[in-house]
Design a protein around this motif. Sequence first.
Motif, mmCIF file in Angstrom:
data_model
loop_
_atom_site.group_PDB
_atom_site.id
_atom_site.type_symbol
_atom_site.label_atom_id
_atom_site.label_comp_id
_atom_site.label_asym_id
_atom_site.label_seq_id
_atom_site.Cartn_x
_atom_site.Cartn_y
_atom_site.Cartn_z
ATOM 1 N N ILE A 1 6.998 12.660 33.873
ATOM 2 C CA ILE A 1 7.807 12.460 32.665
ATOM 3 C C ILE A 1 7.696 10.990 32.268
ATOM 4 N N PHE A 2 7.228 10.744 31.061
ATOM 5 C CA PHE A 2 7.049 9.390 30.557
ATOM 6 C C PHE A 2 7.930 9.154 29.349
ATOM 7 N N ARG A 3 8.360 7.911 29.189
ATOM 8 C CA ARG A 3 8.958 7.451 27.934
ATOM 9 C C ARG A 3 7.863 6.636 27.255
ATOM 10 N N VAL A 4 7.612 6.931 25.988
ATOM 11 C CA VAL A 4 6.488 6.336 25.268
ATOM 12 C C VAL A 4 6.972 5.779 23.939
ATOM 13 N N ASP A 5 6.569 4.538 23.615
ATOM 14 C CA ASP A 5 6.940 3.972 22.318
ATOM 15 C C ASP A 5 5.843 4.251 21.284
ATOM 16 N N LEU B 1 6.210 4.428 30.288
ATOM 17 C CA LEU B 1 6.884 4.152 31.543
ATOM 18 C C LEU B 1 7.183 5.499 32.206
ATOM 19 N N LEU B 2 6.734 5.674 33.454
ATOM 20 C CA LEU B 2 7.025 6.890 34.200
ATOM 21 C C LEU B 2 8.493 6.860 34.616
ATOM 22 N N VAL B 3 9.260 7.875 34.212
ATOM 23 C CA VAL B 3 10.701 7.888 34.501
ATOM 24 C C VAL B 3 11.125 9.029 35.414
ATOM 25 N N GLY B 4 10.217 9.930 35.748
ATOM 26 C CA GLY B 4 10.568 11.029 36.629
ATOM 27 C C GLY B 4 9.438 12.026 36.746
ATOM 28 N N ASP C 1 12.790 -5.453 28.298
ATOM 29 C CA ASP C 1 11.764 -4.706 27.580
ATOM 30 C C ASP C 1 11.621 -3.289 28.146
ATOM 31 N N PHE C 2 11.585 -3.155 29.477
ATOM 32 C CA PHE C 2 11.468 -1.836 30.098
ATOM 33 C C PHE C 2 12.734 -1.009 29.890
ATOM 34 N N GLU C 3 13.897 -1.637 29.936
ATOM 35 C CA GLU C 3 15.156 -0.923 29.687
ATOM 36 C C GLU C 3 15.183 -0.367 28.265
ATOM 37 N N ALA C 4 14.700 -1.150 27.305
ATOM 38 C CA ALA C 4 14.657 -0.690 25.916
ATOM 39 C C ALA C 4 13.706 0.498 25.777
ATOM 40 N N LEU C 5 12.556 0.458 26.466
ATOM 41 C CA LEU C 5 11.610 1.564 26.414
ATOM 42 C C LEU C 5 12.227 2.825 27.027
ATOM 43 N N ALA D 1 15.349 3.607 27.115
ATOM 44 C CA ALA D 1 16.439 4.085 26.262
ATOM 45 C C ALA D 1 15.942 4.712 24.967
ATOM 46 N N SER D 2 14.866 4.184 24.395
ATOM 47 C CA SER D 2 14.479 4.634 23.061
ATOM 48 C C SER D 2 13.100 5.271 22.969
ATOM 49 N N GLY D 3 12.325 5.281 24.049
ATOM 50 C CA GLY D 3 10.989 5.875 23.991
ATOM 51 C C GLY D 3 11.047 7.390 23.899
#
Length: 164
Positions: A139-143, A149-152, A27-31, A33-35
């Motif tokens: 830096i967040f990835r957001v759906d 998810l904080l990614v950097g 689930d987190f990997e998908a977020l 990749a595509s958030g």
Amino acid sequence: MRPMMRRALFLATGLAVLVTLGWSVRDFEALMASGDVVLLELAPADPRSLIQGDYMRLAYAVEREAIHLDAPAGTIILGLDERRVGRFRRLGGTGAPGPGEKAFRVSRNVSDARAMVEPHSFLFQEGQADLYAKARYGIFRVDASGRHLLVGLADADARKIEPR
């Protein structure tokens, strides 16, 4: 309970735990990749912990605004500028995000009911403290639902900080 039944129960429980963890990781990997990318401005915070190793304690500028939640968790709507820096526009229950807006999930701070963004720490490789001290944005990835998810971390020019 017989030893054979006990062993079968132990194996079934272990399998259930592994499946749950695997599902969560997927689930987190998908977020990631595509958030959509959203940056949140950081407020000054402590840069290190001797016990945990090198990490930055994070505080977000949006948490300083008077955003009060009635429920333990909620959604806010962020307006995004040309660099994708998000700024609070309104509470999420007031309508779907429009063009240039993004839903973002927050939780309620128990002491004052203000909106709180998680996480509040960012771990990094030992010896990189000076590099990350320049961070001005998370830096967040957001759906689409606002799960993030904080990614950097990014510098003042909104460029991702990359370790050497």
